[in-house]
Scaffold this motif. Structure first.
Motif, PDB file in Angstrom:
ATOM      1  N   GLU A   1      -4.202   9.232  11.101  1.00 52.46           N
ATOM      2  CA  GLU A   1      -4.270   7.865  10.228  1.00 52.46           C
ATOM      3  C   GLU A   1      -3.435   6.774  11.208  1.00 52.46           C
ATOM      4  OE1 GLU A   1      -4.727   9.203   5.709  1.00 52.46           O
ATOM      5  OE2 GLU A   1      -2.708   9.424   6.557  1.00 52.46           O
TER       6      GLU A   1
ATOM      7  N   GLU B   1      -8.302  -3.178   7.074  1.00 48.24           N
ATOM      8  CA  GLU B   1      -9.134  -4.179   6.931  1.00 48.24           C
ATOM      9  C   GLU B   1      -8.714  -5.221   5.989  1.00 48.24           C
ATOM     10  OE1 GLU B   1     -12.806  -2.552   6.089  1.00 48.24           O
ATOM     11  OE2 GLU B   1     -13.363  -1.678   8.042  1.00 48.24           O
ATOM     12  N   GLU B   2      -8.221  -4.706   4.793  1.00 47.48           N
ATOM     13  CA  GLU B   2      -7.651  -5.532   3.752  1.00 47.48           C
ATOM     14  C   GLU B   2      -6.432  -6.374   4.140  1.00 47.48           C
ATOM     15  OE1 GLU B   2      -7.264  -3.316   0.083  1.00 47.48           O
ATOM     16  OE2 GLU B   2      -9.411  -3.074  -0.020  1.00 47.48           O
TER      17      GLU B   2
ATOM     18  N   TYR C   1       1.028  -1.192   0.028  1.00 49.97           N
ATOM     19  CA  TYR C   1       0.037  -0.008   0.138  1.00 49.97           C
ATOM     20  C   TYR C   1       1.003   1.345  -0.028  1.00 49.97           C
ATOM     21  CZ  TYR C   1      -3.964  -3.083   1.157  1.00 49.97           C
ATOM     22  OH  TYR C   1      -4.697  -4.023   1.048  1.00 49.97           O
TER      23      TYR C   1
ATOM     24  N   ASP D   1      -2.355   4.738  -2.413  1.00 51.99           N
ATOM     25  CA  ASP D   1      -3.472   3.784  -2.135  1.00 51.99           C
ATOM     26  C   ASP D   1      -4.034   4.429  -0.782  1.00 51.99           C
ATOM     27  OD1 ASP D   1      -2.868   2.107  -4.194  1.00 51.99           O
ATOM     28  OD2 ASP D   1      -1.409   1.067  -2.990  1.00 51.99           O
TER      29      ASP D   1
ATOM     30  N   GLY E   1      -8.464   3.093   7.006  1.00 48.28           N
ATOM     31  CA  GLY E   1      -9.432   1.878   7.616  1.00 48.28           C
ATOM     32  C   GLY E   1      -9.738   0.900   6.700  1.00 48.28           C
ATOM     33  N   GLN E   2      -9.871   1.128   5.410  1.00 47.53           N
ATOM     34  CA  GLN E   2      -9.804  -0.177   4.331  1.00 47.53           C
ATOM     35  C   GLN E   2      -8.394  -0.484   4.280  1.00 47.53           C
ATOM     36  OE1 GLN E   2     -11.957   0.743   0.823  1.00 47.53           O
ATOM     37  NE2 GLN E   2     -11.080  -0.878  -0.237  1.00 47.53           N
ATOM     38  N   VAL E   3      -7.514  -0.016   4.211  1.00 45.26           N
ATOM     39  CA  VAL E   3      -6.044  -0.577   4.160  1.00 45.26           C
ATOM     40  C   VAL E   3      -5.877  -1.581   5.179  1.00 45.26           C
ATOM     41  CG1 VAL E   3      -3.616  -0.155   4.464  1.00 45.26           C
ATOM     42  CG2 VAL E   3      -4.767   1.277   2.852  1.00 45.26           C
TER      43      VAL E   3
ATOM     44  N   ILE F   1      -7.994   4.952  -0.842  1.00 40.85           N
ATOM     45  CA  ILE F   1      -9.144   4.353  -0.269  1.00 40.85           C
ATOM     46  C   ILE F   1      -9.274   4.514   1.134  1.00 40.85           C
ATOM     47  CG2 ILE F   1      -8.881   2.376  -2.012  1.00 40.85           C
ATOM     48  CD1 ILE F   1      -7.237   0.698  -0.055  1.00 40.85           C
TER      49      ILE F   1
ATOM     50  N   GLU G   1      -7.320  -9.199   6.439  1.00 36.23           N
ATOM     51  CA  GLU G   1      -7.923 -10.127   5.926  1.00 36.23           C
ATOM     52  C   GLU G   1      -6.791 -10.708   4.894  1.00 36.23           C
ATOM     53  OE1 GLU G   1     -10.557 -12.765   3.847  1.00 36.23           O
ATOM     54  OE2 GLU G   1     -10.785 -11.715   5.560  1.00 36.23           O
TER      55      GLU G   1
END
Length: 301
Positions: A252, A211-212, A196, A200, A207-209, A204, A215
């Protein structure tokens, strides 16, 4: 978190060329790290600093030797740190390593990996630290630790702890990238490391970074977080040796660490590259402590 947090100071400056980063662990302590963690109701044990080889100033400031500056000192330090981290985990305690330049990650992760079959690594940094001697423009080993942990590079670096291949490329996530050497870019593309960049993150959101990332690392049996303070924008953390404009914001970073805490999946952590000699009123060490207490559970409500 029900484990005792064991703080291990790793005062190495051998991986780069700016003295002062070896004072980082104590600068972080002086910013009330232990008291702040204890105020969260956590049990904390400070093991003190790992013994470091003496610094020979003439050698320290000399030109690189075979593309690997201060190799013997880096290896000796990392071997000692590896043993300390291994002992901490064996004793059932949570290792928090405070550095020191980023070459110490070879010692930290070598000690951690002895306790996990499929370790994941989150590399929160402005840099990939994926060089080998042939691709490094500087010869500074703090730009090589992640590549060595994968198993590429000088034999003395890849075999710290008595074994190699500590981390699989598919178990690494790079977050905050904005300053990669050409060889690192090619290597990331060649082996497919999950990355990332700041672009990136802007696109996005952090938070999404995270979460991904969680996962992506779902099959790992432990996750090590290696946080270089130069991941943050130098406006936030001026006291570090390789600042790069346009970094991750303080807010962040707190969000990232809150989410990682809540996941309960990060099993070890280090924070590196605080250099009080080039800081402003210990601001970077204070920011480091704020980030650490967030990671260990401090919240507004």
């Amino acid at each position: 978190m029900n484990k005792t947090i064991e703080i291990i100071g790793a005062p190495s400056a051998f991986g780069q060329r700016k003295l002062g980063v070896n004072l980082g662990p104590d600068a972080i302590r002086y910013a009330d790290l232990v008291a702040r963690l204890e105020n969260l109701g956590l049990e904390v044990n400070d093991k003190g600093n790992v013994k470091s080889p003496a610094i020979d100033m003439q050698k320290y400031r000399s030109e690189q030797d075979g593309g690997l500056r201060n190799l013997p000192e880096v290896v000796e330090f990392c071997e000692t740190l590896c043993n300390e981290v291994d002992q901490t985990i064996t004793a059932g305690k949570y290792p928090l390593v405070i550095g020191g330049d980023h070459s110490i990650a070879m010692g930290t992760i070598s000690g951690v990996k002895k306790h996990y079959d499929n370790l994941g690594v989150i590399w929160y940094d402005a840099h990939g630290d994926l060089n080998i001697a042939d691709s490094s423009p500087s010869g500074n080993i703090h730009g090589m630790p992640l590549r060595a942990l994968i198993g590429d590079g000088h034999p003395d670096l890849i075999n710290i702890g008595g074994y190699k291949n500590k981390v699989k490329t598919e178990n690494i996530v790079l977050i905050g990238m904005r300053d990669l050497d050409e060889g690192e870019k090619a290597y990331i593309k060649e082996v497919g490391i999950k990355t990332y960049t700041m672009s990136d993150i802007d696109r996005i959101g952090m938070g999404q970074v995270i979460e991904e990332t969680l996962e992506y690392l779902k099959e790992t049996d432990g996750i090590h977080l290696s946080l270089d303070v130069d991941a943050l924008d130098p406006v936030e953390t001026p006291g570090t040796g390789t600042t790069v404009p346009g970094g991750i914001s303080y807010r962040e970073s707190h969000l990232a660490l809150e989410m990682l805490h809540d996941s309960e999946r990060v099993t070890s952590m280090e924070i590196v590259e605080v250099n009080p000699l080039i800081d402003i009123n210990n601001k970077t060490a204070n920011q480091a402590v704020e980030l650490l207490v967030t990671f260990f559970g401090d919240k507004l409500l």
